[in-house]
Design a protein around this motif. Structure first.
Motif, PDB file in Angstrom:
ATOM      1  N   ARG A   1       0.201  -4.339 -11.034  1.00 14.50           N
ATOM      2  CA  ARG A   1      -0.399  -3.495  -9.998  1.00 14.50           C
ATOM      3  C   ARG A   1      -1.631  -4.150  -9.367  1.00 14.50           C
ATOM      4  O   ARG A   1      -2.009  -3.822  -8.254  1.00 14.50           O
ATOM      5  CB  ARG A   1      -0.786  -2.133 -10.579  1.00 14.50           C
ATOM      6  CG  ARG A   1       0.403  -1.267 -10.933  1.00 14.50           C
ATOM      7  CD  ARG A   1      -0.044   0.113 -11.371  1.00 14.50           C
ATOM      8  NE  ARG A   1      -0.741   0.812 -10.304  1.00 14.50           N
ATOM      9  CZ  ARG A   1      -0.138   1.502  -9.341  1.00 14.50           C
ATOM     10  NH1 ARG A   1       1.182   1.560  -9.288  1.00 14.50           N
ATOM     11  NH2 ARG A   1      -0.842   2.134  -8.421  1.00 14.50           N
ATOM     12  N   HIS A   2      -2.262  -5.079 -10.104  1.00 11.29           N
ATOM     13  CA  HIS A   2      -3.454  -5.756  -9.604  1.00 11.29           C
ATOM     14  C   HIS A   2      -3.254  -7.260  -9.756  1.00 11.29           C
ATOM     15  O   HIS A   2      -2.251  -7.726 -10.309  1.00 11.29           O
ATOM     16  CB  HIS A   2      -4.688  -5.291 -10.370  1.00 11.29           C
ATOM     17  CG  HIS A   2      -4.843  -3.803 -10.412  1.00 11.29           C
ATOM     18  ND1 HIS A   2      -5.280  -3.075  -9.341  1.00 11.29           N
ATOM     19  CD2 HIS A   2      -4.597  -2.902 -11.405  1.00 11.29           C
ATOM     20  CE1 HIS A   2      -5.304  -1.793  -9.649  1.00 11.29           C
ATOM     21  NE2 HIS A   2      -4.895  -1.660 -10.909  1.00 11.29           N
TER      22      HIS A   2
ATOM     23  N   ARG B   1       2.279  -0.744  -2.439  1.00 13.69           N
ATOM     24  CA  ARG B   1       1.617   0.501  -2.833  1.00 13.69           C
ATOM     25  C   ARG B   1       1.973   1.637  -1.885  1.00 13.69           C
ATOM     26  O   ARG B   1       2.120   2.790  -2.305  1.00 13.69           O
ATOM     27  CB  ARG B   1       0.100   0.296  -2.866  1.00 13.69           C
ATOM     28  CG  ARG B   1      -0.343  -0.527  -4.073  1.00 13.69           C
ATOM     29  CD  ARG B   1      -1.823  -0.796  -4.055  1.00 13.69           C
ATOM     30  NE  ARG B   1      -2.232  -1.525  -5.247  1.00 13.69           N
ATOM     31  CZ  ARG B   1      -3.335  -2.260  -5.330  1.00 13.69           C
ATOM     32  NH1 ARG B   1      -4.131  -2.363  -4.284  1.00 13.69           N
ATOM     33  NH2 ARG B   1      -3.656  -2.885  -6.446  1.00 13.69           N
ATOM     34  N   LYS B   2       2.102   1.340  -0.594  1.00 10.55           N
ATOM     35  CA  LYS B   2       2.485   2.377   0.362  1.00 10.55           C
ATOM     36  C   LYS B   2       3.906   2.867   0.087  1.00 10.55           C
ATOM     37  O   LYS B   2       4.197   4.064   0.174  1.00 10.55           O
ATOM     38  CB  LYS B   2       2.377   1.841   1.787  1.00 10.55           C
ATOM     39  CG  LYS B   2       0.950   1.502   2.202  1.00 10.55           C
ATOM     40  CD  LYS B   2       0.899   0.924   3.601  1.00 10.55           C
ATOM     41  CE  LYS B   2      -0.524   0.544   3.995  1.00 10.55           C
ATOM     42  NZ  LYS B   2      -0.587  -0.080   5.331  1.00 10.55           N
TER      43      LYS B   2
ATOM     44  N   VAL C   1       5.236   6.696  -0.743  1.00  7.08           N
ATOM     45  CA  VAL C   1       6.295   7.366   0.021  1.00  7.08           C
ATOM     46  C   VAL C   1       7.423   7.815  -0.906  1.00  7.08           C
ATOM     47  O   VAL C   1       7.955   8.926  -0.759  1.00  7.08           O
ATOM     48  CB  VAL C   1       6.838   6.435   1.124  1.00  7.08           C
ATOM     49  CG1 VAL C   1       8.064   7.055   1.799  1.00  7.08           C
ATOM     50  CG2 VAL C   1       5.767   6.173   2.167  1.00  7.08           C
ATOM     51  N   ILE C   2       7.779   6.996  -1.870  1.00  8.63           N
ATOM     52  CA  ILE C   2       8.829   7.370  -2.821  1.00  8.63           C
ATOM     53  C   ILE C   2       8.396   8.587  -3.632  1.00  8.63           C
ATOM     54  O   ILE C   2       9.202   9.484  -3.918  1.00  8.63           O
ATOM     55  CB  ILE C   2       9.164   6.183  -3.748  1.00  8.63           C
ATOM     56  CG1 ILE C   2       9.869   5.084  -2.956  1.00  8.63           C
ATOM     57  CG2 ILE C   2      10.039   6.621  -4.917  1.00  8.63           C
ATOM     58  CD1 ILE C   2      10.079   3.810  -3.732  1.00  8.63           C
ATOM     59  N   GLN C   3       7.127   8.630  -4.004  1.00 10.72           N
ATOM     60  CA  GLN C   3       6.610   9.796  -4.731  1.00 10.72           C
ATOM     61  C   GLN C   3       6.761  11.062  -3.892  1.00 10.72           C
ATOM     62  O   GLN C   3       7.182  12.115  -4.406  1.00 10.72           O
ATOM     63  CB  GLN C   3       5.142   9.563  -5.056  1.00 10.72           C
ATOM     64  CG  GLN C   3       4.460  10.719  -5.772  1.00 10.72           C
ATOM     65  CD  GLN C   3       2.996  10.440  -6.048  1.00 10.72           C
ATOM     66  OE1 GLN C   3       2.595   9.311  -6.273  1.00 10.72           O
ATOM     67  NE2 GLN C   3       2.192  11.473  -6.005  1.00 10.72           N
TER      68      GLN C   3
ATOM     69  N   VAL D   1      10.637  -1.154  -6.345  1.00  8.62           N
ATOM     70  CA  VAL D   1       9.400  -1.255  -5.578  1.00  8.62           C
ATOM     71  C   VAL D   1       8.256  -1.770  -6.439  1.00  8.62           C
ATOM     72  O   VAL D   1       7.273  -2.321  -5.931  1.00  8.62           O
ATOM     73  CB  VAL D   1       9.052   0.121  -4.935  1.00  8.62           C
ATOM     74  CG1 VAL D   1       7.616   0.164  -4.464  1.00  8.62           C
ATOM     75  CG2 VAL D   1       9.979   0.386  -3.759  1.00  8.62           C
ATOM     76  N   GLN D   2       8.358  -1.628  -7.774  1.00 11.90           N
ATOM     77  CA  GLN D   2       7.334  -2.165  -8.665  1.00 11.90           C
ATOM     78  C   GLN D   2       7.178  -3.677  -8.513  1.00 11.90           C
ATOM     79  O   GLN D   2       6.171  -4.245  -8.919  1.00 11.90           O
ATOM     80  CB  GLN D   2       7.685  -1.834 -10.132  1.00 11.90           C
ATOM     81  CG  GLN D   2       7.745  -0.366 -10.450  1.00 11.90           C
ATOM     82  CD  GLN D   2       6.423   0.331 -10.203  1.00 11.90           C
ATOM     83  OE1 GLN D   2       5.372  -0.161 -10.568  1.00 11.90           O
ATOM     84  NE2 GLN D   2       6.471   1.498  -9.562  1.00 11.90           N
ATOM     85  N   ASN D   3       8.182  -4.317  -7.918  1.00  9.13           N
ATOM     86  CA  ASN D   3       8.152  -5.778  -7.775  1.00  9.13           C
ATOM     87  C   ASN D   3       7.785  -6.208  -6.374  1.00  9.13           C
ATOM     88  O   ASN D   3       7.937  -7.375  -6.019  1.00  9.13           O
ATOM     89  CB  ASN D   3       9.523  -6.365  -8.158  1.00  9.13           C
ATOM     90  CG  ASN D   3       9.432  -7.836  -8.478  1.00  9.13           C
ATOM     91  OD1 ASN D   3       8.454  -8.294  -9.066  1.00  9.13           O
ATOM     92  ND2 ASN D   3      10.432  -8.593  -8.082  1.00  9.13           N
ATOM     93  N   VAL D   4       7.332  -5.280  -5.541  1.00  4.30           N
ATOM     94  CA  VAL D   4       6.955  -5.591  -4.162  1.00  4.30           C
ATOM     95  C   VAL D   4       5.445  -5.718  -4.062  1.00  4.30           C
ATOM     96  O   VAL D   4       4.716  -4.868  -4.542  1.00  4.30           O
ATOM     97  CB  VAL D   4       7.449  -4.500  -3.182  1.00  4.30           C
ATOM     98  CG1 VAL D   4       6.969  -4.808  -1.764  1.00  4.30           C
ATOM     99  CG2 VAL D   4       8.966  -4.416  -3.201  1.00  4.30           C
ATOM    100  N   GLU D   5       4.967  -6.793  -3.450  1.00  2.00           N
ATOM    101  CA  GLU D   5       3.516  -6.962  -3.306  1.00  2.00           C
ATOM    102  C   GLU D   5       2.950  -5.919  -2.358  1.00  2.00           C
ATOM    103  O   GLU D   5       3.508  -5.646  -1.309  1.00  2.00           O
ATOM    104  CB  GLU D   5       3.184  -8.358  -2.778  1.00  2.00           C
ATOM    105  CG  GLU D   5       1.683  -8.613  -2.641  1.00  2.00           C
ATOM    106  CD  GLU D   5       1.343 -10.000  -2.174  1.00  2.00           C
ATOM    107  OE1 GLU D   5       1.169 -10.882  -3.005  1.00  2.00           O
ATOM    108  OE2 GLU D   5       1.293 -10.192  -0.934  1.00  2.00           O
TER     109      GLU D   5
END
Length: 296
Positions: free
Chosen positions: A30-31, A249-250, A254-256, A292-296
């Motif tokens: 995440r960081h 992160r965006k 949006v998925i949330q 999406v966890q793998n998208v910068e």
């Protein structure tokens, strides 16, 4: 296009008197987190190296390995033999005076760690003046190759994410088609039940009661706002994918929001067939979350 947070890049530069090889491996985080391994003193210069890394990478865990091949190898440390000899003489004299000659050898084994015997390592040592520019250039080259790989993986990732997004959109379209018939079917069911109950009891059907009950059901099961918001989120999701950089992160947010609207539709719709479509949407949303966890 999107950038994946996983990838690999390597580069080598040969200069006069030395060569520099750099490898960079990246995984999702995440960081931004940087770890440096390799030839001294570069593992101690993480903050300086991070400045270079941040020009190319904003999120992820990066493992950087820097290998400097210097001609002739590292110079051997020079011991202060005069100080060492003096320490050994004093140890021998003290042990013999104390009647413990058996301690001479164990104590002598630790003599190298005594002050002034061996040169001290400078933890904050800087690299040679001619080395750092080459190391920085090699790291930049490795990061460029890393970005190329991340971009290629990002293209494949975007295609897959768009496919999942379309699956959710198709399920939502099916729900939109079913919604008008939900209230009609409920009205038909309640009329049949009331007619049967009235006939068995010999009573007269009160139309106002039926109309009121149907109206209440229609109000409870109205998901038009949720459907509209979910459609908007789907459009926003696609726009972020095409925008590309720094979308991770965006997209997560949006998925949330998409999950929140989907859950509300499932709880309010009051129809078995719609519930099946909602289950499919939830399953696809979970796939989106993971990718999406793998998208910068």
């Amino acid at each position: 296009m999107l950038l994946s947070m996983t990838g690999f890049g390597a580069a080598r530069i040969d200069a006069e008197g030395f060569g520099v090889a750099v490898e960079v491996r990246a995984v999702n985080n995440r960081h931004l987190k940087l770890t440096v391994r390799g030839s001294d003193p570069y593992p101690l210069l993480e903050s300086e190296l991070e400045k270079v890394v941040r020009r190319h990478v904003r999120r992820g865990t990066l493992h950087v390995h820097i290998r400097v091949e210097r001609q002739g190898g590292a110079a051997a440390p020079v011991l202060n033999t005069a100080v060492l000899g003096d320490y050994l003489k004093q140890l021998r004299t003290a042990c013999l005076a104390a009647g413990t000659p058996e301690l001479i050898a164990p104590l002598a084994a630790g003599a190298l760690s005594l002050p002034g015997v061996a040169p001290e390592t400078r933890n904050g040592a800087a690299p040679p003046d001619d080395e750092w520019p080459v190391v920085e250039k090699a790291l930049e080259a490795a990061l460029v190759k890393l970005t190329e790989m991340r971009r290629e993986e990002g293209k494949a990732l975007a295609t897959e994410l768009l496919g999942h997004r379309q699956t959710i959109a198709d399920q939502l379209d099916a729900i939109k088609t079913l919604l008008p018939g939900v209230v009609t079917e409920y009205r038909h069911r309640i009329l049949e039940r009331v007619k049967t109950a009235v006939a068995d009891a010999g009573l007269v059907l009160n139309a106002e009661t039926v109309v009121r009950e149907v109206a209440l059901f229609a109000d409870r099961t109205d998901v038009s706002e949720e459907v509209m918001r979910l459609s908007s989120h789907l459009d926003q999701f696609a726009a972020l994918l095409w925008k590309g950089e720094e979308a991770g992160r965006k997209l997560e947010f949006v998925i949330q929001e998409m999950g929140r609207e989907t859950n509300t539709i499932g709880s309010k719709a009051g129809d078995v067939v719609i519930s099946r479509h909602v289950v499919e949407m939830k399953s696809t949303l979970e796939k989106l979350r993971e990718q999406v966890q793998n998208v910068e």
